[in-house]
Structure formats: structure tokens, C-alpha cells
Design a protein around this motif. Structure first.
Motif, PDB file in Angstrom:
ATOM      1  N   ARG A   1       0.753  -1.269  -0.110  1.00 56.51           N
ATOM      2  CA  ARG A   1       0.057   0.000  -0.005  1.00 56.51           C
ATOM      3  C   ARG A   1       1.014   1.423  -0.073  1.00 56.51           C
ATOM      4  NH1 ARG A   1      -0.048  -2.518   4.866  1.00 56.51           N
ATOM      5  NH2 ARG A   1       0.514  -1.169   6.730  1.00 56.51           N
ATOM      6  N   ASN A   2       1.880   1.239   0.517  1.00 50.68           N
ATOM      7  CA  ASN A   2       3.022   2.408   0.479  1.00 50.68           C
ATOM      8  C   ASN A   2       3.945   2.386  -0.602  1.00 50.68           C
ATOM      9  OD1 ASN A   2       1.728   3.360   3.045  1.00 50.68           O
ATOM     10  ND2 ASN A   2       3.131   1.951   4.169  1.00 50.68           N
ATOM     11  N   LYS A   3       3.847   1.506  -1.508  1.00 44.75           N
ATOM     12  CA  LYS A   3       4.636   1.664  -2.668  1.00 44.75           C
ATOM     13  C   LYS A   3       3.906   2.516  -3.995  1.00 44.75           C
ATOM     14  CE  LYS A   3       7.886  -0.736  -2.844  1.00 44.75           C
ATOM     15  NZ  LYS A   3       9.187  -0.301  -2.212  1.00 44.75           N
ATOM     16  N   ARG A   4       4.807   2.925  -4.773  1.00 41.53           N
ATOM     17  CA  ARG A   4       4.279   3.940  -5.857  1.00 41.53           C
ATOM     18  C   ARG A   4       4.498   2.927  -7.172  1.00 41.53           C
ATOM     19  NH1 ARG A   4       1.592   4.932  -2.566  1.00 41.53           N
ATOM     20  NH2 ARG A   4       1.393   6.866  -1.154  1.00 41.53           N
TER      21      ARG A   4
ATOM     22  N   CYS B   1      -5.733   0.369 -11.345  1.00 42.93           N
ATOM     23  CA  CYS B   1      -5.887   1.888 -11.082  1.00 42.93           C
ATOM     24  C   CYS B   1      -5.921   2.221  -9.527  1.00 42.93           C
ATOM     25  CB  CYS B   1      -7.170   2.626 -11.661  1.00 42.93           C
ATOM     26  SG  CYS B   1      -8.712   2.043 -11.098  1.00 42.93           S
ATOM     27  N   PRO B   2      -5.591   3.186  -8.977  1.00 40.17           N
ATOM     28  CA  PRO B   2      -5.488   3.592  -7.704  1.00 40.17           C
ATOM     29  C   PRO B   2      -6.879   3.138  -6.772  1.00 40.17           C
ATOM     30  CG  PRO B   2      -4.321   5.324  -8.658  1.00 40.17           C
ATOM     31  CD  PRO B   2      -5.112   4.499  -9.840  1.00 40.17           C
TER      32      PRO B   2
ATOM     33  N   LEU C   1      -9.125  -3.450  -3.244  1.00 42.44           N
ATOM     34  CA  LEU C   1      -8.781  -4.624  -2.770  1.00 42.44           C
ATOM     35  C   LEU C   1      -8.092  -4.495  -1.295  1.00 42.44           C
ATOM     36  CD1 LEU C   1      -7.591  -5.498  -6.168  1.00 42.44           C
ATOM     37  CD2 LEU C   1      -9.362  -6.705  -5.145  1.00 42.44           C
ATOM     38  N   GLU C   2      -7.402  -3.532  -1.032  1.00 42.13           N
ATOM     39  CA  GLU C   2      -6.903  -3.509   0.158  1.00 42.13           C
ATOM     40  C   GLU C   2      -7.897  -3.420   1.120  1.00 42.13           C
ATOM     41  OE1 GLU C   2      -4.792   0.268   0.299  1.00 42.13           O
ATOM     42  OE2 GLU C   2      -3.259  -0.498  -1.240  1.00 42.13           O
TER      43      GLU C   2
END
Length: 360
Positions: free
Chosen positions: A184-187, A237-238, A244-245
Motif C-alpha cells: 500500500r505504501n509503494k508507488r 488503477c488507484p 482490494l486493500e
């Protein structure tokens, strides 16, 4: 016991495709010994060399760890699929730029409540140790595995494309959601690819087709073609990633121990969900003559796995067999240390009760 656990840890982390060559070599050496075509000393030396190679595989795993120069990172669920994926990437000649991260859990079974906390991981570890016969791993090893996973994810470089693989079963679908939560913190650019669906589309014909239940069943040569044919449609997409998170977080709020894939959802079901199915299979199988109605538990579990539309795993079916024994529904001959060591049959009084209920 310590040496046995070390051996178990190494072999558990190998996929089926990786283990096959070693097994063939061992069997060939045994055959030469039996036929007295090779001195015992020479055979022993070869087997010791093979043992040393296998036990040193942990160091070799570093080749799959993400590095600053890699362009792709594949995230897969389960050791079996990981073995096939490694073979596929080697076959494509791209192991320098394509790295692999494996989530080793069977997310279809066992508690996952609070799995991302030490307390939740402790609860999961304890459940496996108490209910799954081959679960020898201590909590400190379980925790070390999780910390190692987080470290691998942290090493993914910013430019790498992350490819999370999944398929139509609760294990891989829940695992995919867990992977996205941990990322979740990766771009990075992230895609989700259904290995089974891709291979079925590529290779199935009206007169010859295979329906895969989980990605570990796919041969590595078919995986190679699937990787080559990826067209980018699986890129998320974001908003998809956020959804899903959140679905993973909802899953970890549940307290059950069994999950299935139904209507495009990871669905929690009661622990005894497959008990009736197991008993039906038992009633339909004929024990060998002279076994007094007892059937090898391994035969029943093999039948259950073969006809089950879901991917659950042999260990859960074997756990439910033991629960049916404890509840007095089944009786046992042998020792329930592992499925190959005992046989089961219906208890006579349960057969009589069912017959009365059916009006027979």
C-alpha cells in the motif's frame, strides 16, 4: 527433531517442479544400489553431495530477491506455483531483470484474523500446530518468515513493474489482496494477472481442455507463454488497489478458519462445510476385501481433492477426518500421525441412525 525441521523447511519451500529432478536422482541411485551396479560408498557420496546442495538452497534463494536494477517483480501465492514460475523465468532467460516474491500461506484455511499483527500471526501459528499434522514450524520461524516477506517487498525498486498473480480460488484471491495491502505504501505500477484463466484461454480447445483449480497445476512451459502474452490489461488503477486493500482488511476481521471462492468473492464458511462431502465420498468408495470395511484415509482424501471444485488442500480434509473421528462419526484403525498411517469407516450406530431417518 531439529535436523528434521531443517529438512522440512527446505523441502517445503521448493515447488513441485523443483523437487522432481532431485527425487528422480535419489530413486535412480537407490535402483543402482539395489541392482548392485554401484558401490555403496560411491552412492553414499553422491547422496551426501545432493543433501548438501539441497540444504544450501536457502543461500541460492537470494537470486530471486528484488535488486535495484530489476524491471519486474512477480508476486505469487504458494510454493508450488513459485517453483513453476522460477522454471518459466529461467526458460525465458530473464532472471536478471525479473525477480520473484512468494507468499507461502494457504489463505483458504486457518485463522487470518489480525494476521498483520504479531498476535494474529501467533493465533494462526498455534492453530496450525494444533490441527494440521505436518505443521511443525515454531512461531519464531513463522514470524521470521513474515518479517522476511516485508523486507523483500521493501526492496522493490521504484521503476519495477509489480505483477501479482492470482487465480479463481480462495487461497490465491485472498493472498493477492494481502499482497496489495502490504504494497500500500509503494508507488510502483501494479497489475493483477489470473494465471489459470490466461493459460486456459491460450491452450484450451473444444475437444481438449483443462480447468485449473490453482496456479501450481500449470506446467512451466505454459507459464512461459502466458508471461510473453501479457498485454497490460491487468494493470490496476488507484481506486482498484484501494478497494482490494479494503477487502483484505475485511477478511482479517473475520474469525473463521475456512474460506471458498464463490461469486467472485472470498467467502467464509463453517469449519464443517466439507464434512458431508467427505462422508459421501466415503460411502461411495469400496474398501479392499479383507479390510473389514476400513478405507485408507489417504485414498479418501485423494478422492475428495480430485472431485472438489475448490482448492483447499489435503491437510484441511485430513483435519476434518480427525474431527469426525473425535466426534464419534467415524472409527479408526491405525495411528492418526499422518493420513497414510490409518484407515477409517463409519461407526455402525451412525449408519443405523441414518437408515432409520431415511425410512429404510
Amino acid at each position: 527433531m531439529k535436523d528434521f525441521l531443517a529438512i522440512k523447511k527446505v523441502t517445503d519451500r521448493l515447488g513441485v517442479e523443483e523437487l522432481k529432478p532431485y527425487l528422480r536422482f535419489i530413486l535412480a541411485e537407490i535402483q543402482l544400489i539395489k541392482e548392485q551396479e554401484e558401490p555403496l560408498e560411491a552412492a553414499a557420496s553422491k547422496l551426501i553431495e545432493l543433501y548438501d546442495e539441497l540444504m544450501g538452497l536457502q543461500e541460492k534463494r537470494a537470486e530471486w530477491t528484488p535488486v535495484p536494477t530489476c524491471t519486474h517483480v512477480h508476486i505469487v501465492i504458494g510454493d508450488s506455483f513459485a517453483g513453476g514460475m522460477k522454471q518459466a523465468l529461467r526458460g525465458l532467460g530473464c532472471t536478471e531483470t525479473h525477480k520473484l516474491i512468494t507468499l507461502r500461506e494457504n489463505y483458504a484455511i486457518g485463522p487470518i484474523n489480525g494476521l498483520d499483527s504479531p498476535e494474529g500471526r501467533m493465533a494462526r501459528c498455534n492453530w496450525f500446530r494444533n490441527h494440521i499434522t505436518e505443521a511443525f514450524e515454531a512461531y519464531d520461524e513463522f514470524e521470521e518468515e513474515y518479517i522476511g516477506l516485508l523486507d523483500q517487498l521493501e526492496q522493490i525498486p521504484e521503476q519495477a513493474e509489480v505483477m501479482v498473480w492470482t487465480s479463481g480460488n480462495a487461497c490465491e484471491q485472498a493472498g493477492m489482496r494481502h499482497a496489495l495491502y502490504l504494497l500500500r505504501n509503494k508507488r510502483n505500477s501494479i497489475s493483477v494477472n489470473d494465471a489459470c484463466a490466461i493459460c486456459e484461454k491460450l491452450y484450451n480447445r473444444p475437444d481438449a481442455f483443462i480447468t485449473y483449480r490453482y496456479s501450481g497445476e500449470i506446467p512451466s512451459e505454459k507459464l512461459q507463454e502466458a508471461i510473453v502474452r501479457l498485454d497490460g490489461k491487468g494493470k490496476l488503477c488507484p481506486s482498484d488497489i484501494t478497494r482490494l486493500e479494503r477487502e483484505w482488511q475485511i477478511l482479517t476481521e473475520q474469525t473463521g478458519i475456512l474460506r471458498i471462492w464463490q461469486d467472485s468473492t472470498v467467502l467464509e464458511v463453517p469449519a464443517e462445510y466439507y464434512d458431508h462431502y467427505l462422508l459421501e465420498k466415503l460411502d461411495n468408495l469400496k474398501p479392499s476385501a479383507g479390510d473389514n470395511g476400513f478405507l485408507k484415509s489417504a485414498r479418501l482424501i485423494g478422492e475428495a481433492i480430485g472431485y472438489c471444485e475448490q482448492y483447499i488442500g489435503a491437510s484441511y480434509f485430513e483435519y476434518r477426518l480427525r474431527e469426525l473421528i473425535y466426534d464419534g462419526v467415524l472409527e479408526i484403525k491405525g495411528v492418526p500421525a499422518a493420513m497414510r498411517y490409518y484407515s477409517i469407516r463409519r461407526k455402525q450406530r451412525y449408519r443405523q441412525v441414518e437408515a432409520r431417518e431415511c425410512g429404510l
